[in-house]
Every structure is written in structure tokens, then in C-alpha cells.
Design an enzyme around this catalytic site. Structure first.
Site, PDB file in Angstrom:
ATOM      1  N   SER A  32       0.986  -1.211   0.023  1.00  0.00           N
ATOM      2  CA  SER A  32       0.221   0.345   0.032  1.00  0.00           C
ATOM      3  C   SER A  32       1.059   0.929  -0.045  1.00  0.00           C
ATOM      4  O   SER A  32       1.978   1.057   0.330  1.00  0.00           O
ATOM      5  CB  SER A  32      -1.034   0.046   1.065  1.00  0.00           C
ATOM      6  OG  SER A  32      -0.053   0.322   2.439  1.00  0.00           O
ATOM      7  N   LYS A  33       0.110   2.544  -0.020  1.00  0.00           N
ATOM      8  CA  LYS A  33       0.985   3.860  -0.357  1.00  0.00           C
ATOM      9  C   LYS A  33       2.112   3.537   1.377  1.00  0.00           C
ATOM     10  O   LYS A  33       3.536   5.249   0.843  1.00  0.00           O
ATOM     11  CB  LYS A  33       0.193   4.574  -0.168  1.00  0.00           C
ATOM     12  CG  LYS A  33      -1.523   5.124  -1.609  1.00  0.00           C
ATOM     13  CD  LYS A  33      -1.513   6.184  -1.659  1.00  0.00           C
ATOM     14  CE  LYS A  33      -1.956   6.485  -3.024  1.00  0.00           C
ATOM     15  NZ  LYS A  33      -3.345   7.485  -3.438  1.00  0.00           N
ATOM     16  N   ARG A  34       1.433   3.198   1.866  1.00  0.00           N
ATOM     17  CA  ARG A  34       2.579   3.825   2.745  1.00  0.00           C
ATOM     18  C   ARG A  34       3.942   3.675   2.372  1.00  0.00           C
ATOM     19  O   ARG A  34       5.254   2.598   3.586  1.00  0.00           O
ATOM     20  CB  ARG A  34       2.247   3.363   4.826  1.00  0.00           C
ATOM     21  CG  ARG A  34       2.013   1.773   4.643  1.00  0.00           C
ATOM     22  CD  ARG A  34       1.068   1.706   5.985  1.00  0.00           C
ATOM     23  NE  ARG A  34       0.185   0.390   5.693  1.00  0.00           N
ATOM     24  CZ  ARG A  34       0.971  -0.690   6.290  1.00  0.00           C
ATOM     25  NH1 ARG A  34       1.735  -0.527   6.963  1.00  0.00           N
ATOM     26  NH2 ARG A  34      -0.185  -1.572   6.037  1.00  0.00           N
TER      27      ARG A  34
END
Length: 486
Positions: free
Chosen positions: A251-253
Site C-alpha cells: 500500500s501507499k505507506r
RNA sequence: GCCCCCAUCGUCUAGUGGCCCAGGACACCAGCCUUUCAAGCUGAAGAUCAGGGGUUCGAAUCCCCUUGGGGGCACCA
């Protein structure tokens, strides 16, 4: 005829996980001479993101994953947007309701949330309690008239064992009693994914559904719909997921997750394809580098692994560098120019009067030092800077002082002015001679030249660099360096 | 809480009963090359095949349990 599809929902950017799934579908289709279809699953009107579809298609396009039917490519099974296919879903739900295989539900979201909470606290499986299925006829009529929001639920048969022979995972089974009566038609008259994907896969004659493993838990629902409709289900293959370094769903993190971000960072599509293919698939015990054709030729589902993979960016970097090094000089130069055109903030500020020949020479000096297209700017900036714009730091090398440096520059300037032809061979001979005369180490002398000529401690080999820069600019830069000393 | 899936070096993987006290690649380390940085070459280190039980003459490979990890349980896809 094999027909596979990639079914993105236009609610976000092209996640590399999704794009890899698309790629496996594409490979499978190409390998078997089948069709690769893109179908847009835009049934959630609330979550639509404008521009999302364009970027998804752009990512496919970037990687060369051409679709045979889908947006902008009309085919016999269109339309390829689910929002334009509502009549199909409606007629199917009508049929299912008529046959008592589906029913209207009038429950409010509040009631459903409350029910779920209760089930959780009682440690029971969560699922719809069939409240509306058990309504009496008069009650139903009353609700039907009064309630403006109603959905249609699939009536899950009891006591069925549902078995899937997954193309990748093998045999998987479920007990239908653990599955609830899920919604197939929402109150806004749009279908849910569960219904729409079954109806469309059937209508579009999809033969193989290759999708991410996160879909595995909802597959029994889909199988039961096929059964209720008396349709043959396609074959299913659930691809392992791609995880971030902490082993959770990418995911984006975790940093870049959009395929287009990789484009912007300067990765080559062929490296990206090659790398993604190796995330969950292998040809044998040693082959690492594949052209797209090799991949198509060698791809097979039975060599796809079952376990999730962590996105290993270091290997991607290595691979990208490898691809860059193996390119033709002209090709690489064109790629860089295209890249700079698309991402101007990462581009060199190349003066208009620079010749193609000069550009090619510069690129040839950095080709084997480049891992990402985006690095060219940093590596070659000094080739295009005005002489007076160089920033000279640490000109004086270890073990030298201003006086010695001044002298060295003087001698060098004199020799360069007198030199015959300003080429690598002559430069090397001449400069190494001076180096010896001055009784300096090569590191000292050439390090000094490097700083004076490029403003950097790191550069391509200095003799080559000088030849490309040319005599005049070399002399000017050395003079400038000398003047900064005093 | 319930359901499902998965489990080989740090990472990607090879391995489908004997060829494996486990092979390749990235990363890491050392050396060579060298004018800086890369690249290249050579070498090293790194996995008691998650753990425990079976089955078998023989198991990383088959079965069971445990543990760990992941995914799913919406009028999202």
C-alpha cells in the site's frame, strides 16, 4: 478460444499488484493465442475517481499490454463498461427473484450494523440473518410499498459443499452454511461486484478468470451464482499477492505503488515487465532476463507460485540498470529525450544549440552508470552548463596546497593549448606525462582536474569527458578554476 | 470472532520421494581491475527446507497437528 479479462475499477491509480495481474492475464492470452479483454467495473458510483481509468489504461499502454477488446477497442461483447450494462443485471436479478433464488431485502444499514455487532460479540460467523426472507407475504407487500430503499439478496442454498479446482491454488472447498445471503443488486439499481462479474464473464464468454488471491474468499459466492443460473463457470486461478517489506498488502505507506510512479522514477517498461513476471513466476532455476517474446513463449500458469511475494526494489534497480546497459546508444538517447519531454522537472536543461552528436557522446559516457533514467540529470548536468556556472568545491586535493594546485593547473593549461589533436589518446598521454612530472598521485592530479572541469567528485572517466567537452571549454574551465585559487 | 490461503538463504525463487547435509538471482562482504563513480571478473558468507509428529528402505517434497504470516467476512471492488 481462450478469453481472459482484466477488470479494473476506476476508483484509483494503477496499483502494481493490479497491473501485474493484468500482465499475467495478457501473457496467458498471448501465450495461447487468445483474447485479452479490459472490462471497466464502474458499478460503485460513489467511489468513481475522475482520471483513474485513464491512468490505468496509460499504465497498460506503457507496459505494452495491448487489449483486444475494451475501452477504445470495440468488440463483439460490448459495451465494456458495467455502468452501460445495467439491463443485463436487471433481467438476471428479475429471473432469480422469480425463481426464489433471490429476494428483496428492506433492512436499514443501522439494523445490519447492529446485527453484525451482535454476532461478533456472540463469537458467531457474521452474515445476514435472513430477516427479510422470513417476512410473511402481507409484510412483504407492505414493505415493498413503503420502503424506498430495497436491495436484492442472493439466497444461499443450505448444506452445500462448494468445491473449486483452482488453477494455481489447487483444490479449495467451502461449506455453504457459512456463506450468507449477500447483496447482488444495490438500492441504486447497480449490481454488486459479485453479480456483475459473474454475469459479464458469462456473457463475454470468459474462459479463465485470473485474479488476485484476495478474491478467493468470495469465489464460492460466484460459483453459487453460476450454479443458480445454470451456467458453466469459467476456470479460476488466484494469483499470489504482492506485499510490502513488512509483509502486509502493498500500500501507499510502502512508497510507490502506482505503476506510473515507476515510469516517472525512470524505470523502463521492459525491466518492469521482466521484474513483475518474476514476482510469483519462474521459467526454470536460472533464467532471469526475458524479452517480452520470451515471456510469452515461456509463460505457464503451473509455474506460478502460491505464496505471496515481497516487492524487492533493489532487484528491480539492478534489472533496470542491466536493461539500460544493454540498449543501443541511439535507443537510450531517444528514451531519455522522451522521458525528459514527459517529466520536464527531471530533465537536463539542454541548450537549444546542442547537437545530436554531442548528446549521443554524453549519453555514451553515462550509459553504464545509469540505473534509472532520472539519474541522467545529476550525472551529466555539467556537460550542458555554462562554464561560469560550475560550482567548484574542494579543488585542492588531499596532500596538495593552493600553490601546488595553481602550478599544476598552469602546466596543464600550457600543454593543452599546445596539444595537437584534442582526443582521448593524446589527452591520456599528455596528462599522464604531466602527472608524472609534477610528482603527484593520479588520484590527486586527476581528482583536481575532475573538480575543475566538472565541478563534481564523481564523473565519467576524465579523458573521455574532456574530449566531449572540447578543448575550448576545458581551457576556460581550468582558467576559471585557477582564478578562483587566487 | 468466523472462513480461506500460504510457509526453502534478508529478498525473489529452483526443487513435485533418492541427483539436495538444498541450486540460481538481487542485496551484503572480500579481492581483482581502476582516474572518481559505476560496470565487469573472482571468491566468501548466508536456509538444521517454520516446529513437532507420522507414512516410507529413504522426505524440502506425501499426511496430521502446532506455530507464524497473509487475505476475506459491506448496498467497495
Amino acid at each position: 478460444m481462450i478469453r481472459v479479462r482484466f477488470a479494473p475499477s476506476p476508483t484509483g491509480f494503477p496499483h502494481v499488484g493490479n497491473i501485474r495481474t493484468a500482465m499475467f492475464n495478457w501473457l496467458f492470452a498471448r501465450r495461447h493465442g487468445g483474447k485479452f479483454i479490459v472490462r471497466v467495473e464502474d458499478t460503485d458510483q460513489n467511489r468513481l475517481v475522475s482520471g483513474a481509468l485513464d491512468s490505468i489504461l496509460e499504465a497498460l499502454d506503457w507496459l505494452g499490454l495491448q487489449w483486444d477488446e475494451g475501452p477504445n477497442v470495440e468488440g463483439p461483447y460490448g459495451p465494456y463498461f458495467q455502468s452501460q450494462r445495467l439491463r443485463h443485471y436487471e433481467s438476471i436479478t428479475d429471473q432469480l427473484v422469480k425463481e426464489d433464488q433471490a429476494y428483496y431485502c428492506y433492512c436499514t444499514p443501522e439494523r445490519l450494523t447492529c446485527m453484525r455487532k451482535r454476532q461478533q460479540s456472540l463469537k458467531q460467523p457474521t452474515g445476514y440473518d435472513r430477516h427479510c426472507l422470513n417476512l410473511s407475504s402481507p409484510e412483504k407487500d407492505k414493505m415493498h410499498g413503503a420502503s424506498k430503499t430495497r436491495v436484492i439478496r442472493f439466497r444461499m442454498p443450505n448444506d452445500r459443499s462448494i468445491i473449486l479446482e483452482d488453477l494455481i491454488g489447487g483444490k479449495v472447498s467451502w461449506d455453504s452454511n457459512l456463506l450468507d445471503d449477500f447483496v447482488i443488486l444495490k438500492s441504486d439499481r447497480y449490481p454488486t461486484y459479485h453479480l456483475a462479474n459473474v454475469v459479464d464473464d458469462h456473457l463475454m464468454e470468459i474462459t479463465h478468470v485470473l485474479r488476485a488471491e484476495e478474491w478467493l474468499p468470495s469465489t464460492p459466492k460466484h460459483l453459487m451464482i453460476y450454479q443458480a443460473l445454470n451456467w458453466n463457470a469459467p476456470l479460476f486461478g488466484h494469483m499470489p499477492m504482492i506485499l510490502g517489506p513488512d509483509k502486509s498488502k502493498l500500500s501507499k505507506r510502502h512508497g510507490a505503488t502506482s505503476a506510473l510512479e515507476y515510469k516517472e522514477m525512470g524505470y523502463l517498461p521492459e525491466a518492469m515487465i521482466n521484474f513483475m513476471a518474476l514476482l510469483g513466476w519462474s521459467l526454470d532455476d536460472h533464467t532471469e532476463i526475458f524479452s517480452q517474446q520470451d515471456l510469452v513463449k515461456g509463460f505457464s500458469l503451473d509455474r506460478v507460485v502460491k505464496s505471496a511475494a515481497i516487492f524487492n526494489k533493489e532487484k528491480l534497480d539492478w534489472m533496470n540498470g542491466l536493461y539500460i546497459r544493454s540498449m543501443d546508444l541511439d535507443d537510450l538517447t531517444v528514451r531519455l529525450e522522451d522521458y525528459w519531454k514527459e517529466f520536464p522537472d527531471q530533465a537536463l536543461s539542454i541548450p537549444n544549440n546542442v547537437s545530436r552528436d554531442y548528446l549521443l557522446k554524453v549519453v555514451s559516457l553515462i550509459q553504464e552508470r545509469l540505473k534509472l533514467l532520472s539519474e541522467a540529470q545529476e550525472l551529466t548536468g555539467f556537460f550542458f552548463l555554462d562554464d561560469t556556472d560550475l560550482e567548484i568545491m574542494e579543488l585542492i586535493q588531499k596532500g596538495m596546497d593552493a600553490e601546488v594546485t595553481f602550478l599544476a593547473l598552469n602546466v596543464t593549461l600550457n600543454e593543452l593549448r599546445a596539444m595537437d589533436s584534442f582526443n582521448v589518446q593524446n589527452l591520456e598521454k599528455c596528462l599522464l606525462d604531466i602527472n608524472t612530472q609534477l610528482k603527484l598521485s593520479r588520484k590527486q592530479f586527476l581528482g583536481m582536474l575532475r573538480i575543475a572541469l566538472t565541478g563534481k567528485k564523481i564523473s565519467p572517466p576524465i579523458f573521455e569527458t574532456m574530449e566531449v567537452l572540447g578543448r575550448d571549454r576545458c581551457i576556460r574551465r581550468l582558467e576559471l578554476a585557477r582564478s578562483w585559487l587566487s
